[in-house]
Design a protein around this motif. Sequence first.
Motif, mmCIF file in Angstrom:
data_model
loop_
_atom_site.group_PDB
_atom_site.id
_atom_site.type_symbol
_atom_site.label_atom_id
_atom_site.label_comp_id
_atom_site.label_asym_id
_atom_site.label_seq_id
_atom_site.Cartn_x
_atom_site.Cartn_y
_atom_site.Cartn_z
ATOM 1 N N THR A 114 0.809 -1.222 0.000
ATOM 2 C CA THR A 114 0.000 0.000 0.000
ATOM 3 C C THR A 114 0.837 1.266 0.000
ATOM 4 O OG1 THR A 114 -0.175 0.098 2.420
ATOM 5 C CG2 THR A 114 -1.892 -1.140 1.217
ATOM 6 N N ASP A 125 -7.523 10.766 -3.740
ATOM 7 C CA ASP A 125 -7.934 9.630 -4.566
ATOM 8 C C ASP A 125 -7.266 8.341 -4.113
ATOM 9 O OD1 ASP A 125 -9.605 11.193 -6.125
ATOM 10 O OD2 ASP A 125 -8.115 11.463 -7.722
ATOM 11 N N TYR A 126 -5.944 8.398 -3.861
ATOM 12 C CA TYR A 126 -5.263 7.175 -3.447
ATOM 13 C C TYR A 126 -5.695 6.750 -2.048
ATOM 14 C CZ TYR A 126 -1.737 3.598 -2.734
ATOM 15 O OH TYR A 126 -1.121 2.410 -2.471
ATOM 16 N N GLN A 129 -8.945 4.953 -2.339
ATOM 17 C CA GLN A 129 -8.759 3.591 -2.856
ATOM 18 C C GLN A 129 -8.333 2.645 -1.734
ATOM 19 O OE1 GLN A 129 -6.008 3.397 -6.142
ATOM 20 N NE2 GLN A 129 -6.922 5.180 -7.121
ATOM 21 N N ALA A 132 -11.110 1.974 0.899
ATOM 22 C CA ALA A 132 -12.220 1.162 0.394
ATOM 23 C C ALA A 132 -11.972 -0.327 0.633
ATOM 24 C CB ALA A 132 -12.434 1.429 -1.096
ATOM 25 N N ARG A 133 -10.733 -0.677 0.950
ATOM 26 C CA ARG A 133 -10.375 -2.074 1.212
ATOM 27 C C ARG A 133 -10.765 -2.469 2.630
ATOM 28 N NH1 ARG A 133 -4.277 -2.954 -0.962
ATOM 29 N NH2 ARG A 133 -4.501 -4.580 0.622
#
Length: 156
Positions: A114, A125-126, A129, A132-133
């Motif tokens: 990560t 944005d990153y 992402q 969201a995991r």
Amino acid sequence: MRLEFHPLPSAEVELIHRTGRDSYANPVERHASAEEGGMPCRHCLQNVPAGQPYLTLAHRPFQGQNPFTETGPIYLCDPICAAAVPSPEPPAFLAADHYILRGYSAEERIVYGTGAVTPRDALADYAAQLLARDDIAFVDLRSASNNCFLCRIKAA
């Protein structure tokens, strides 16, 4: 997903100011800011104003200790400042082109794969992402040049 950029918790900052000790029980250093924009406080998430005092100390922004609980130098306003309100906007003191984002599990362990040097305009944005995991509880934002902890990012 709504993100929030979080400052260091006030209870931690108050303890540092009250004891004058860092994460290793070493005395904090006291300095005066020589110029505007040089010392980003991890509590108010603003730069320490020119000529104003600040603390330099080693800080480990984790509740527990394990091989992944990194320590690094941070700055805090002195005297204690008001905490920044968690916000979906990155801290205003971010002036570099790139930063490190790294995802952590609920057990405060780095989730491998990560960590990434990320352009400033892609931080949200990153981080979204990563958050969201299911295996990522929070994301730490760090300096790409010095690896200093800057703030924590969480899903709201």
